[in-house]
Design a protein around this motif. Structure first.
Motif, mmCIF file in Angstrom:
data_model
loop_
_atom_site.group_PDB
_atom_site.id
_atom_site.type_symbol
_atom_site.label_atom_id
_atom_site.label_comp_id
_atom_site.label_asym_id
_atom_site.label_seq_id
_atom_site.Cartn_x
_atom_site.Cartn_y
_atom_site.Cartn_z
ATOM 1 N N TYR A 263 0.840 -1.190 0.000
ATOM 2 C CA TYR A 263 0.000 0.000 0.000
ATOM 3 C C TYR A 263 0.879 1.245 0.000
ATOM 4 C CZ TYR A 263 -3.550 -3.236 1.840
ATOM 5 O OH TYR A 263 -4.421 -4.289 2.028
ATOM 6 N N ALA B 87 0.688 5.426 0.933
ATOM 7 C CA ALA B 87 -0.068 6.333 1.772
ATOM 8 C C ALA B 87 0.555 7.719 1.694
ATOM 9 C CB ALA B 87 -0.084 5.842 3.215
ATOM 10 N N TRP C 291 -4.903 6.673 1.766
ATOM 11 C CA TRP C 291 -4.387 5.365 1.380
ATOM 12 C C TRP C 291 -4.868 4.951 0.001
ATOM 13 C CZ3 TRP C 291 -1.114 2.268 4.265
ATOM 14 C CH2 TRP C 291 -0.831 2.742 5.547
#
Length: 129
Positions: A95, A97, A119
């Motif tokens: 991920y 962010a 995110w």
């Protein structure tokens, strides 16, 4: 509205490379710190790397130092995570962010995932022969 879209994940053999992209919309990556995190099945989300806004300070988890490189391309409003010499233990959903307040520097610990406000949806990286 701040949006982040990751891409570039996939299946790669041990020792191989991948480059993950994190494309932002609704804000400029120039003015936000960008973090990369990963989460493997049954494990907590962990920090991989971060890059500060504008100044370019970076930091890496010990497990990826020397193998991963974080960068940012202002013209494309995109951040990248170049991953080399991948290992099976790198397998996870990755991920990106972003946050306007977070600071990133090798002088400090990696920011926690709870420090970041925006995110992406994640991209799967699988390292297997």
């Amino acid at each position: 509205q701040l949006q982040l879209v990751e891409s570039g994940g996939g299946l790669v053999q041990p020792g191989g490379s991948l480059r993950l992209s994190c494309t932002a919309s609704g804000f400029s990556v120039d003015y936000y710190a960008i973090g990369w995190f990963r989460q493997a099945p049954g494990k907590e989300r962990e920090g991989v790397s971060c890059i500060s806004s504008s100044g370019g300070g970076t930091n890496y988890a010990d497990s990826v130092k020397g193998r991963f490189t974080i960068s940012r391309e202002y013209a494309k409003n995109t951040a990248y995570l170049q991953m080399n010499n991948l290992k099976p233990e790198d397998t996870a959903v990755y991920y990106c962010a972003a946050d306007a307040v977070v600071r990133c520097s090798s002088w400090y610990r990696l920011p926690s995932w709870t420090d970041f406000g925006s995110w992406g949806q994640g991209t799967q990286v699988t390292v297997s022969s």
